[in-house]
Design a protein around this motif. Structure first.
Motif, short mmCIF file in Angstrom:
data_model
loop_
_atom_site.label_atom_id
_atom_site.label_comp_id
_atom_site.label_asym_id
_atom_site.label_seq_id
_atom_site.Cartn_x
_atom_site.Cartn_y
_atom_site.Cartn_z
N GLN A 1 0.84 -1.20 0.00
CA GLN A 1 0.00 0.00 0.00
C GLN A 1 0.87 1.25 0.00
O GLN A 1 0.65 2.17 -0.77
CB GLN A 1 -0.91 -0.03 1.22
N GLU B 1 -3.90 -3.34 -1.31
CA GLU B 1 -4.53 -2.02 -1.44
C GLU B 1 -3.65 -1.05 -2.21
O GLU B 1 -3.37 0.05 -1.72
CB GLU B 1 -4.85 -1.44 -0.04
N SER C 1 -5.10 2.71 -2.81
CA SER C 1 -5.85 3.47 -1.81
C SER C 1 -5.27 4.88 -1.56
O SER C 1 -5.94 5.71 -0.99
CB SER C 1 -5.96 2.69 -0.50
N THR D 1 -8.30 -5.50 -1.14
CA THR D 1 -8.94 -4.18 -1.07
C THR D 1 -10.08 -4.20 -0.06
O THR D 1 -10.63 -5.26 0.24
CB THR D 1 -9.48 -3.75 -2.45
#
Ligand code: ADP
Ligand code: MG
Length: 373
Positions: A81, A158, A161, A190
């Protein structure tokens, strides 16, 4: 390219169980999305597959049994992420960093970086430093860096994001295209059910560390196994209304709303007892104008959201857990405070036991536009 199999995998931190009895079969070349609310254990499970965490019990196979194989030998590549790029290195050096560290052959490194840059449309940017790139380009470099290591299995946690909404939509289709082009096995994490619905071949819904349901996107939408999945998949969320069972057969359950309106829902009622309190689920897009249905429910309009192509209306109804949300054409003239009645199409209803289990929907009754489960 390889398959990933989890057999009764559990992961605990001390006494705290995070991943619980996870069984999963991910085929070669499949695009699988782990989805669930924040804290349900998506990253933990992905990190276990990557080998960044040891599993507490169970068996993990990436092709072969991997329980004790160290991360670098698993053939996995992970995009995180927060994908920190080296700010003082240009894209080429960022993408080749891992191979350089591993003292890989220079020509091979160059070939792989150029190939990855070509696939990700970064070729003209290879001399640039990360600060001279847009957010989407930087995200592509992070993916490129993993691509260069030629993983058998791509793991992404993710990855979108931190991007704004428009870029997320664009990157979503870019990652889907990339996966098809590479033909690799991809596991994508996710919390966003729209990402899951639009990208996945197969979705794994996680709830409190358990696998709640595994299926194709539309199977989860039409045939949720439980109330959690029903409420999590689909936007806006499914409405839930309290009912009780008047009759139950293998072909239908006759339910009664609080306003005494009763009708038959075409579900397998063999697990239902007469008198059971149950939860009727109906999606906002499946509620009708009241004059087209015999089953109606009345309430007071609380919120009206005019979106242009349609109007979203919220209706306060006594027997519903929260305000009932439905969609109407933008021509609808309705104001907060108005009394309003909506129609329920029994074929569009889902029915859940008190503990959340769904009654099996009978597709032949449900309607021609709903695919068979
Ligand atoms: P998600 O990615 O679905 O948001 P995580 O897998 O990151 O969830 O976390 C699941 C749960 O495990 C959370 O309650 C989190 O606090 C806990 N957790 C994660 N990592 C650790 C750790 N290293 N030690 C203890 N608890 C952890
Ligand atoms: Mg996470």
């Amino acid at each position: 390219m390889t398959s990933v199999t989890l057999k009764n995998v559990c992961k605990s931190y001390g006494d705290v169980k995070i991943s619980k009895n996870v069984d999963l079969d991910i085929k070669e070349g499949e695009f699988v999305v782990f989805v669930g609310p924040s804290g349900c254990g998506k990253s933990t499970l992905l990190r276990c597959i990557a080998g960044l965490e040891d599993i507490t019990s169970g068996d993990l196979y990436i092709g072969e049994r991997m329980n004790d194989i160290e991360p670098s030998k698993r053939g996995v590549g992970m995009v995180f992420q927060s994908y920190a790029l080296y700010p003082h290195l240009n894209l080429y050096d960022n993408m080749s960093f891992g191979m350089k560290l591993a003292k890989a052959d220079k020509d091979e490194t160059k070939k792989r970086v150029e190939h990855a840059a070509d696939i990700l449309q970064l070729t003209h940017l290879l001399d640039r430093q990360p600060k001279a790139l847009s957010g989407g380009q930087r995200q592509r470099v992070a993916i490129g860096r993993t691509l260069v290591s030629q993983p058998q299995v791509f793991l992404l946690d993710e990855p979108l994001s931190n991007l704004d909404a428009a870029l997320r939509v664009q990157m979503r289709s870019e990652i889907t295209k990339l996966q098809r082009q590479l033909g690799c096995t991809m596991i994508y994490v996710t919390h966003d059910q729209v990402e899951a619905m639009t990208m996945a071949d197969k979705i794994v819904v996680l709830d409190g560390g358990y696998v709640s349901q595994v299926g194709k996107p539309l199977d989860l939408y039409h045939y949720p196994h439980n109330r959690f999945v029903a409420g999590f998949i689909g936007s806006p969320k499914m409405n839930f209304i309290s009912v009780h069972a008047l009759e139950a057969t293998a072909e239908y359950v006759k339910v009664e709303l609080e306003n005494k309106v009763a009708f038959n829902i075409p579900v397998d009622g063999t697990t239902v007892n007469v008198g059971d309190r149950m939860s009727l689920g109906i999606r906002p897009e499946h509620l009708l104008m009241s004059d087209s249905s015999e089953a109606t429910i009345e309430g007071e309009v609380t919120i009206v959201e005019k979106l242009g192509q349609e109007t979203q209306v919220y209706l306060s109804v006594e027997s519903a857990d929260t305000d009932i949300n439905f969609r109407q054409p933008d021509t609808l003239q309705v104001e907060p405070g108005d009394k309003y009645a909506i129609g329920i199409d029994p074929k569009r209803c889902h029915l859940f036991h008190d503990d959340g289990r769904a009654c099996r929907r009978l597709h032949q009754e449900v309607g021609a536009d709903i695919p068979e489960a």
